[in-house]
Scaffold this active site. Structure first.
Site, mmCIF file in Angstrom:
data_model
loop_
_atom_site.group_PDB
_atom_site.id
_atom_site.type_symbol
_atom_site.label_atom_id
_atom_site.label_comp_id
_atom_site.label_asym_id
_atom_site.label_seq_id
_atom_site.Cartn_x
_atom_site.Cartn_y
_atom_site.Cartn_z
ATOM 1 N N GLU A 9 0.766 -1.083 0.190
ATOM 2 C CA GLU A 9 -0.394 0.492 0.237
ATOM 3 C C GLU A 9 0.581 1.431 -0.097
ATOM 4 O O GLU A 9 1.419 1.253 0.522
ATOM 5 C CB GLU A 9 -0.991 -0.011 1.464
ATOM 6 C CG GLU A 9 -1.764 0.916 1.736
ATOM 7 C CD GLU A 9 -2.684 1.175 -0.256
ATOM 8 O OE1 GLU A 9 -3.745 0.616 -0.138
ATOM 9 O OE2 GLU A 9 -2.068 2.330 0.105
ATOM 10 N N PHE A 10 0.211 2.270 -1.261
ATOM 11 C CA PHE A 10 0.931 3.132 -0.552
ATOM 12 C C PHE A 10 0.512 4.656 -0.426
ATOM 13 O O PHE A 10 1.138 5.967 -0.280
ATOM 14 C CB PHE A 10 1.849 3.649 -2.146
ATOM 15 C CG PHE A 10 2.372 2.368 -2.955
ATOM 16 C CD1 PHE A 10 4.113 2.919 -2.584
ATOM 17 C CD2 PHE A 10 1.910 1.968 -3.849
ATOM 18 C CE1 PHE A 10 4.579 1.259 -2.906
ATOM 19 C CE2 PHE A 10 3.077 0.423 -3.462
ATOM 20 C CZ PHE A 10 4.255 0.663 -3.468
ATOM 21 N N GLU B 187 -1.331 8.645 5.322
ATOM 22 C CA GLU B 187 -1.736 9.432 5.880
ATOM 23 C C GLU B 187 -2.117 10.680 6.140
ATOM 24 O O GLU B 187 -1.638 11.492 5.547
ATOM 25 C CB GLU B 187 -1.319 9.382 7.818
ATOM 26 C CG GLU B 187 -1.064 7.821 7.828
ATOM 27 C CD GLU B 187 -0.671 7.096 8.714
ATOM 28 O OE1 GLU B 187 -0.273 8.417 10.042
ATOM 29 O OE2 GLU B 187 0.219 6.753 9.015
ATOM 30 N N PHE C 220 7.867 16.782 -2.698
ATOM 31 C CA PHE C 220 9.026 15.778 -1.747
ATOM 32 C C PHE C 220 10.174 16.232 -1.398
ATOM 33 O O PHE C 220 11.111 16.165 -1.384
ATOM 34 C CB PHE C 220 8.504 14.264 -1.945
ATOM 35 C CG PHE C 220 7.911 13.484 -0.775
ATOM 36 C CD1 PHE C 220 7.118 13.930 -0.732
ATOM 37 C CD2 PHE C 220 9.274 13.311 0.772
ATOM 38 C CE1 PHE C 220 5.870 13.049 0.040
ATOM 39 C CE2 PHE C 220 8.034 12.247 1.472
ATOM 40 C CZ PHE C 220 6.206 12.226 0.861
ATOM 41 N N TYR D 179 10.813 19.611 0.842
ATOM 42 C CA TYR D 179 11.495 20.105 1.731
ATOM 43 C C TYR D 179 11.721 19.660 2.557
ATOM 44 O O TYR D 179 11.731 19.077 3.632
ATOM 45 C CB TYR D 179 9.133 20.637 2.449
ATOM 46 C CG TYR D 179 8.839 20.956 1.723
ATOM 47 C CD1 TYR D 179 8.097 22.706 1.336
ATOM 48 C CD2 TYR D 179 8.005 20.303 -0.241
ATOM 49 C CE1 TYR D 179 7.296 22.941 0.454
ATOM 50 C CE2 TYR D 179 6.745 20.886 -0.781
ATOM 51 C CZ TYR D 179 7.118 22.317 -0.617
ATOM 52 O OH TYR D 179 5.776 22.907 -1.744
ATOM 53 N N ALA D 180 12.652 21.064 3.442
ATOM 54 C CA ALA D 180 13.639 20.655 4.330
ATOM 55 C C ALA D 180 12.299 20.852 5.924
ATOM 56 O O ALA D 180 12.082 21.208 5.637
ATOM 57 C CB ALA D 180 14.684 22.007 4.194
ATOM 58 N N GLY D 181 12.864 20.564 6.532
ATOM 59 C CA GLY D 181 11.855 20.609 7.933
ATOM 60 C C GLY D 181 12.809 19.353 8.813
ATOM 61 O O GLY D 181 14.121 19.994 9.490
ATOM 62 N N GLY E 199 9.072 11.533 9.865
ATOM 63 C CA GLY E 199 8.547 10.979 11.487
ATOM 64 C C GLY E 199 7.597 10.199 10.468
ATOM 65 O O GLY E 199 7.945 9.783 9.828
ATOM 66 N N CYS F 89 6.173 5.446 8.878
ATOM 67 C CA CYS F 89 6.326 4.381 7.786
ATOM 68 C C CYS F 89 8.044 4.959 7.735
ATOM 69 O O CYS F 89 8.739 3.826 7.375
ATOM 70 C CB CYS F 89 5.828 4.799 6.615
ATOM 71 S SG CYS F 89 4.201 3.582 6.909
#
Ligand SMILES: NC(=O)c1ccc[n+]([C@@H]2O[C@H](COP(=O)([O-])OP(=O)(O)OC[C@H]3O[C@@H](n4cnc5c(N)ncnc54)[C@H](O)[C@@H]3O)[C@@H](O)[C@H]2O)c1
Ligand SMILES: O=c1ccn([C@@H]2O[C@H](COP(=O)(O)OP(=O)(O)O[C@H]3O[C@H](CO)[C@@H](O)[C@H](O)[C@H]3O)[C@@H](O)[C@H]2O)c(=O)[nH]1
Length: 455
Positions: free
Chosen positions: A154-155, A158, A255, A257-259, A263, A266
């Site tokens: 599954e991809f 959330e 995908f 984005y620095a942050g 977490g 997955c």
């Protein structure tokens, strides 16, 4: 079709509701009777946008049912999905206890041919273990019922799980059996109407595809985080760099984005599990070692900026920090591996008071923070607030940890009036440094130019 889903968590419940919504009759089973009682009472145990309505509509139509009874669940279905958790074991490998227990429960009960579909994220070779566990149980009762094991990772993400399931980019089906493949095509046809999204492959490749996808995404994030730290040292702005590289179609804008580090339930566990698999097979994925190391370090970056601003760890004692966002990402109550846990743990250990607010994750956060930091420290240093405004009132600074929509456009003048100390630590690069600075608040982002611009 009649479907049983074993495991009624984020994946199992969303899959079950979506399969029911296109006309299947779905029986969801979980060993957690509290969850099943809630679902039977019309309550949803998790926060996932749109899920309550989807479940309610399909429950009212009799298309989705909930049980703890394995006899009933196995008798119900032609196709049984396994969607139980695969948490990390102590050595980083995926713990297959729940998967194999579900497989044995199936093997103890099947009396007619079925397809068993592994939807959980599992290491290559797990389908063989599932097959062996079912066969062993069949042998114990001298049964010869035929069954097939298919891999269908599954991809979904959330917070956008229903949209992802209903309109998938791809549906990966690993199957060595033509009849099982036909059934999977039939089952997924409603989600693949305009373009054929189903990618058929062998079972092992399907199992590896899931880890490869998550490892690739985690790689992008760690790359950007490391680059952000360099950008800061060089006086460059990672947000400008992100836009500059993301417009290249070979790189793409998503995908990047620095942050505060990735977490969730997955990426951290799947990177670890793939690394362990590679080591076990003598083909160590050295990149993954670095990706994990960068991610661990990134979880402390905001804390380091906070201590830097106040003049060292000791200076935090007696200060109060407001914190916006606790869940590992917006639109979910999932706190698994949330960067907020690391930051709050460090602040509490330094004697800094934390006033935190999250739109939905507060009760799960409270449970985990108590578990990790103890009642005494939490009682003394942690306040979980009812609103964003309440959290900032009188605080010495604000840390933005999760980019929930309601935090996107605060009134910075008002914020400046509420905060006793004028500083924002933006763990998601959500704010325009110039706007923040214009309100007289010092801005500290991740790899941003123009931080500390306040008077
Ligand atoms: N959460 C996600 O966004 C996501 C997305 C894609 C894939 N996955 C993968 O899907 C799997 C499930 O993830 P999740 O987040 O839904 O997990 P979860 O922890 O939310 O739910 C798992 C459920 O399985 C139940 N369970 C455990 N053992 C059982 C058994 N023997 N029989 C019946 N039920 C049992 C648990 O009680 C729990 O309710 C994992 O392998 C995960 O890596 C998760
Ligand atoms: O540019 C980005 C994107 C994400 N993140 C972080 O990465 C983590 C994971 O985010 P996301 O991927 O949106 O959430 P998940 O729900 O964990 O979904 C991932 O993990 C699922 C479980 O395997 C997969 O099914 C999904 O495809 C995959 O995106 C979060 O902490 C985000 O804050 C960043 O730091 N920068």
């Amino acid at each position: 079709m009649k479907i049983t889903i074993i495991g009624t968590g984020y994946v199992g419940l969303v899959s079950g509701a979506c399969f029911a919504d296109v006309g299947n009759t779905v029986l969801c089973l979980d060993v957690d009777s509290r969850k099943i009682d809630m679902l039977n009472a019309g309550e949803i145990p998790i926060h996932e946008p749109g899920l309550d309505k989807l479940v309610a509509t399909n429950a009212a139509a009799g298309r989705i049912l909930f049980t703890t009874d394995y006899d009933r669940a196995v008798a119900h279905a032609d196709v049984i999905f396994i969607a139980v958790g695969t948490p990390p074991d102590e050595d980083g490998s995926a713990d297959l206890r729940h998967i194999l227990s579900a497989a044995r429960s199936i093997g103890q009960r099947i009396t007619r041919p079925i397809v068993v579909v592994d939807k959980s994220t599992v290491p290559v070779g797990t389908a063989d273990q599932v097959r062996a566990a079912i066969s062993e149980e069949l042998q114990k009762r001298n049964a010869t019922t035929s069954f097939t094991v298919v891999s269908n990772p599954e991809f979904l993400k959330e917070g956008a799980a229903i949209e992802d399931f209903m309109r998938p980019d791809r549906i990966v089906v690993g199957s060595d059996d033509p009849e099982a493949t036909r059934i999977m095509r039939q089952l997924y046809a409603p989600f693949s109407r305009n373009h054929d999204k189903l990618i058929h492959m062998d079972v092992r490749s399907a199992e590896l595809t899931k880890y490869a996808a998550n490892a690739m995404l985690a790689t992008r994030i760690s790359f950007m985080n490391e680059l952000a730290n360099l950008a800061e040292a060089l006086g460059a702005d990672i947000e400008a760099v992100r836009m500059g590289i993301g417009s290249d179609p070979r790189i793409g804008p998503h995908f990047l984005y620095a942050g505060m580090g990735y977490g969730g339930s997955c990426f951290p566990k799947d990177v670890k599990a793939l690394l362990k698999t590679s080591v076990d097979h003598g083909r160590t994925l050295h990149l993954l070692t670095a990706i994990e190391k960068v991610n661990e370090a990134q979880k402390s970056v905001l804390f380091d900026k906070i201590t830097g601003h106040f003049g060292g760890v000791d200076a935090l004692r007696g200060k109060t920090l407001a914190l916006w966002g606790l869940s590992f990402k917006p639109n979910t109550d999932d706190m698994r591996e949330a960067p907020s846990l690391v930051l709050i743990g460090k602040l509490i250990a330094a004697g800094c008071k934390v006033r935190a607010y999250d739109p939905v994750a507060t009760s799960e956060a409270r449970r985990l923070l108590l578990q990790e930091n103890g009642e005494e420290a939490c009682g003394r240093y942690l306040t979980l607030c009812d609103s964003a405004a309440d959290a900032v009132s009188g605080a010495d600074a604000l840390a933005l940890v999760t980019e929930w929509k309601e935090f996107r456009a605060p009134d910075f003048e008002q914020l400046a009036a509420s905060l006793a100390g004028k500083a924002i630590f933006d763990g998601r690069n959500l704010y325009d440094p110039a706007l923040v600075a214009a309100a007289g608040i010092a801005y500290h982002g991740i790899g941003r130019r123009g931080h500390n611009d306040a008077k």
